[in-house]
Design a protein around this motif. Structure first.
Motif, PDB file in Angstrom:
ATOM      1  N   ALA A   1      45.960 -27.140  25.449  1.00 53.00           N
ATOM      2  CA  ALA A   1      47.275 -27.342  26.151  1.00 53.00           C
ATOM      3  C   ALA A   1      47.274 -28.376  26.880  1.00 53.00           C
ATOM      4  N   ILE A   2      46.143 -28.907  27.305  1.00 53.68           N
ATOM      5  CA  ILE A   2      46.184 -30.046  28.218  1.00 53.68           C
ATOM      6  C   ILE A   2      46.364 -31.488  27.440  1.00 53.68           C
TER       7      ILE A   2
ATOM      8  N   ALA B   1      43.010 -15.503  25.767  1.00 50.96           N
ATOM      9  CA  ALA B   1      43.143 -15.711  27.352  1.00 50.96           C
ATOM     10  C   ALA B   1      42.932 -14.530  28.018  1.00 50.96           C
TER      11      ALA B   1
ATOM     12  N   VAL C   1      43.693 -21.944  30.787  1.00 51.40           N
ATOM     13  CA  VAL C   1      44.761 -22.813  30.074  1.00 51.40           C
ATOM     14  C   VAL C   1      43.891 -23.206  28.620  1.00 51.40           C
TER      15      VAL C   1
ATOM     16  N   PHE D   1      38.425 -22.466  27.126  1.00 52.48           N
ATOM     17  CA  PHE D   1      39.673 -22.499  28.157  1.00 52.48           C
ATOM     18  C   PHE D   1      39.153 -23.317  29.325  1.00 52.48           C
TER      19      PHE D   1
ATOM     20  N   TRP E   1      43.690 -18.904  36.846  1.00 52.21           N
ATOM     21  CA  TRP E   1      44.220 -19.460  35.699  1.00 52.21           C
ATOM     22  C   TRP E   1      43.426 -19.948  34.827  1.00 52.21           C
TER      23      TRP E   1
ATOM     24  N   HIS F   1      40.591 -26.980  39.466  1.00 54.89           N
ATOM     25  CA  HIS F   1      39.789 -26.980  38.310  1.00 54.89           C
ATOM     26  C   HIS F   1      38.443 -26.828  38.436  1.00 54.89           C
TER      27      HIS F   1
END
Lengths: 101, 262
Positions: free
Chosen positions: A59-60, A32, A55, A9, A53, A23
């Protein structure tokens, strides 16, 4: 070498409400919710934090480095930058009076 | 009810009871914190390693805060309290003394049981008539909440993974539950603390704790050991041998030269 650990993640950290999420790195976690719990100690233990957050890395969607020439500017585009303009005297005078945004 | 705005407002039996309470709170967190720190470099995954190491620092910080209050009440300074006492002078519950034995199931279950108790206790102390203690409880509650969330998330996941994992978790629960009940061992300080509105009765906290942990344990597919009997003695200084071994390790450097300046 394939990564045999838990899924990855990406972690985004927010220092204060209203600030952008930045980031800060990535973390292995089974899901998650667990990623948030583990990311807290990994990335929010030194600096101030109000929100995290996570992710899933899949998903990127990213551009390819082989295509990084798409970002090159073929012609002068300094007009897109704030420093590309000379400020008229009248505007500068307004600034100095402390006009409110 | 009368409020105690400063530690100096405490007198007689009330003051003695607060000292007793602070020793219990500080010693639980110090010894539990040391157990957490023993996972540094050894946890099954890097992320878990870092989490336990950080929580160890949190818990040691909490114990330091309680020890500072003790010091303000005339007890020795925090370093001396942590590193200069023998096992029988500690007032921690036996739950914290249990060795980790590199048993992840045990340590995760213990964390959940311990920090659930801590959460119940801190929440109650927020309403204490002893103002500095109420303020401290509110300050410590955020970190405690995280510790609880960490333990809870782990047991729900282990409980819902393989059959073997579930069985290990149940065995760990059966083993640690009687020790967890020992966190609520009644002491002579109970009555004066309740009378002065400083802290609730231990058996009242135990009831709150039982109703807080049961739903989560059941959610994780575990059986609550309802007939378990509390392992007591810790609050009067009677500890398993494991505490003396832990202290020998934790106090090793300090004991080389207790007068050294750092």
């Amino acid at each position: 070498m394939p990564d045999t650990q838990w899924p990855i993640f990406e972690v985004f950290h927010q220092q204060a409400r209203g600030e952008p999420h930045v980031h800060v790195g990535s973390i292995h976690a089974p899901d998650a919710e667990m990623a948030l719990i583990l990311a807290k100690e990994q990335f929010a233990r030194r600096q101030a934090c109000v929100n995290l957050w996570v992710v899933p890395v899949e998903a990127i969607v990213a551009t390819g480095y082989e295509d990084s020439d798409i970002f090159d500017r073929a012609t002068d585009k300094s007009y897109r930058e704030s420093w590309g303009y000379t400020t008229p005297k009248t505007v500068r005078a307004g600034d100095q009076k402390g006009s409110k945004p | 009810m009368k409020r105690f705005e400063a530690l100096d407002d405490l007198k007689g039996a009330t003051r003695d009871a607060v000292v007793d309470l602070l020793y219990r709170l500080g010693d639980d967190d110090l010894i539990m914190g040391h157990r957490d720190s023993e996972w540094t470099g050894l946890a099954p995954i890097l992320e878990g390693d870092i989490a336990f190491s950080s929580m160890a620092q949190d818990k040691m910080g909490h114990s330091q805060a309680y020890y500072q209050m003790l010091h303000a009440l005339g007890e020795p300074d925090p370093d001396k309290l942590a590193f200069g006492r023998k096992a029988r002078q500690f007032r921690c519950a036996a739950l914290a003394c249990l060795p980790n034995d590199r048993d992840w199931a045990l340590c995760i279950i213990r964390q959940f049981l311990y920090d659930s108790a801590g959460m119940v206790r801190l929440t109650a102390l927020c309403d204490s008539t002893l103002t500095p203690l109420g303020q401290l409880a509110r300050k410590l509650r955020g970190e405690k909440k995280y510790h609880l969330l960490h333990g809870r998330s782990w047991i729900l996941r282990i409980g819902h993974s393989t059959r073997e994992a579930g069985e290990k978790l149940q065995a760990a629960l059966d083993r640690s539950y009687p020790f967890a009940l020992g966190l609520f061992e009644p002491t002579e300080a109970d009555e004066p603390l309740v009378q002065a509105g400083i802290a609730p009765r231990e058996d009242e906290l135990r009831k709150q704790w039982e109703s807080a942990v049961a739903p989560v344990l059941i959610d994780a597919g575990l059986r609550v050991p309802e007939t378990a009997v509390a392992v007591t003695g810790g609050r009067s200084g009677r500890h398993p041998e494991a505490l003396a071994e832990l202290l020998k390790n934790m106090q090793m450097v300090y004991s080389l030269d207790p007068t050294a300046k750092w």
